[in-house]
Design a protein around this motif. Structure first.
Motif, PDB file in Angstrom:
ATOM      1  N   CYS A 148      32.007  31.878  33.586  1.00 27.13           N
ATOM      2  CA  CYS A 148      32.466  32.179  34.938  1.00 27.13           C
ATOM      3  C   CYS A 148      33.874  31.656  35.211  1.00 27.13           C
ATOM      4  CB  CYS A 148      31.488  31.566  35.942  1.00 27.13           C
ATOM      5  SG  CYS A 148      31.877  31.972  37.649  1.00 27.13           S
ATOM      6  N   ARG A 149      34.767  32.566  35.581  1.00 27.22           N
ATOM      7  CA  ARG A 149      36.075  32.233  36.159  1.00 27.22           C
ATOM      8  C   ARG A 149      36.485  33.425  37.011  1.00 27.22           C
ATOM      9  NH1 ARG A 149      41.548  32.874  35.956  1.00 27.22           N
ATOM     10  NH2 ARG A 149      41.680  33.939  33.974  1.00 27.22           N
ATOM     11  N   PHE A 150      36.307  33.294  38.296  1.00 26.21           N
ATOM     12  CA  PHE A 150      36.588  34.406  39.189  1.00 26.21           C
ATOM     13  C   PHE A 150      38.073  34.763  39.185  1.00 26.21           C
ATOM     14  CE2 PHE A 150      32.599  32.727  40.928  1.00 26.21           C
ATOM     15  CZ  PHE A 150      31.834  33.871  40.741  1.00 26.21           C
ATOM     16  N   GLY A 151      38.356  36.053  39.082  1.00 25.37           N
ATOM     17  CA  GLY A 151      39.720  36.560  39.054  1.00 25.37           C
ATOM     18  C   GLY A 151      40.273  36.799  37.664  1.00 25.37           C
ATOM     19  N   ARG A 152      39.532  36.428  36.630  1.00 23.94           N
ATOM     20  CA  ARG A 152      40.011  36.594  35.259  1.00 23.94           C
ATOM     21  C   ARG A 152      40.408  38.034  34.963  1.00 23.94           C
ATOM     22  NH1 ARG A 152      35.594  35.126  32.525  1.00 23.94           N
ATOM     23  NH2 ARG A 152      36.309  33.022  32.074  1.00 23.94           N
ATOM     24  N   GLU A 153      39.627  38.983  35.460  1.00 24.60           N
ATOM     25  CA  GLU A 153      39.874  40.386  35.120  1.00 24.60           C
ATOM     26  C   GLU A 153      41.186  40.906  35.677  1.00 24.60           C
ATOM     27  OE1 GLU A 153      37.138  40.458  38.754  1.00 24.60           O
ATOM     28  OE2 GLU A 153      37.563  39.159  37.084  1.00 24.60           O
TER      29      GLU A 153
ATOM     30  N   TYR B 202      35.885  24.628  33.072  1.00 20.15           N
ATOM     31  CA  TYR B 202      35.323  25.771  32.366  1.00 20.15           C
ATOM     32  C   TYR B 202      34.617  25.410  31.069  1.00 20.15           C
ATOM     33  CZ  TYR B 202      38.559  28.023  35.569  1.00 20.15           C
ATOM     34  OH  TYR B 202      39.235  28.402  36.697  1.00 20.15           O
TER      35      TYR B 202
ATOM     36  N   LYS C 217      35.848  40.237  32.504  1.00 14.83           N
ATOM     37  CA  LYS C 217      35.027  40.147  33.699  1.00 14.83           C
ATOM     38  C   LYS C 217      35.037  38.704  34.182  1.00 14.83           C
ATOM     39  CE  LYS C 217      30.631  41.798  35.401  1.00 14.83           C
ATOM     40  NZ  LYS C 217      29.409  42.496  35.091  1.00 14.83           N
ATOM     41  N   SER C 218      34.867  38.529  35.468  1.00 17.99           N
ATOM     42  CA  SER C 218      34.807  37.179  36.018  1.00 17.99           C
ATOM     43  C   SER C 218      33.643  36.392  35.433  1.00 17.99           C
ATOM     44  CB  SER C 218      34.662  37.217  37.540  1.00 17.99           C
ATOM     45  OG  SER C 218      35.840  37.686  38.129  1.00 17.99           O
ATOM     46  N   TRP C 219      32.537  37.091  35.139  1.00 19.59           N
ATOM     47  CA  TRP C 219      31.354  36.415  34.617  1.00 19.59           C
ATOM     48  C   TRP C 219      30.430  37.463  34.021  1.00 19.59           C
ATOM     49  CZ3 TRP C 219      27.620  33.175  38.185  1.00 19.59           C
ATOM     50  CH2 TRP C 219      26.777  32.396  37.406  1.00 19.59           C
TER      51      TRP C 219
ATOM     52  N   TRP D 232      31.580  36.631  29.012  1.00 16.97           N
ATOM     53  CA  TRP D 232      32.499  35.652  29.591  1.00 16.97           C
ATOM     54  C   TRP D 232      31.769  34.598  30.410  1.00 16.97           C
ATOM     55  CZ3 TRP D 232      37.488  35.728  28.216  1.00 16.97           C
ATOM     56  CH2 TRP D 232      37.987  36.910  27.658  1.00 16.97           C
TER      57      TRP D 232
END
Length: 121
Positions: A75-80, A14, A62-64, A73
């Motif tokens: 990108c990190r999918f699932g962060r939310e 990241y 948000k994921s991105w 943010w």
């Protein structure tokens, strides 16, 4: 540009932290380029769980990109969907832009130990 003469102080999928810059990988949506922040331009770094960051709502992370907050943010999918996740950090810059920069790290303790001078609790 990152200081390539020395190895990074911290590096994961990241971010990269060098002795002069914080590089937020896959930052700009939708092209996925990095945001390079000179450490000299960092005013403050917030760390901690979502309530500590004021991001306790699913709509504030948000994921991105940008959710319903003033944080953009990387990108990190699932962060939310994470709650009480101390892997999330938010940076405010000295130029006092309206937007803060949000990112995640894989090893929060290691990152925290390197940026202690910027953290205010």
């Amino acid at each position: 540009m990152a200081d390539s003469s020395k190895p990074p102080q911290y590096n994961d999928k990241y971010i990269t932290l060098t002795n002069t810059t914080l590089i937020l990988k896959t930052y700009y949506f939708p092209i996925g380029t990095s945001k390079i922040i000179p450490l000299s331009n960092i005013e403050r770094i917030w760390i901690g769980t979502d309530p500590e960051l004021g991001l306790q709502s699913i709509w504030k992370k948000k994921s991105w990109g940008m959710a319903f907050s003033n944080v953009w943010w990387n990108c990190r999918f699932g962060r939310e969907f994470d709650t009480n996740n101390d892997h999330n950090f938010v940076v405010a810059l000295k130029d006092h832009t309206t937007w803060r920069c949000g990112f995640s790290v894989e090893d929060p303790e290691a990152f925290r130990s390197l940026v202690g001078e910027y953290i205010q609790k």
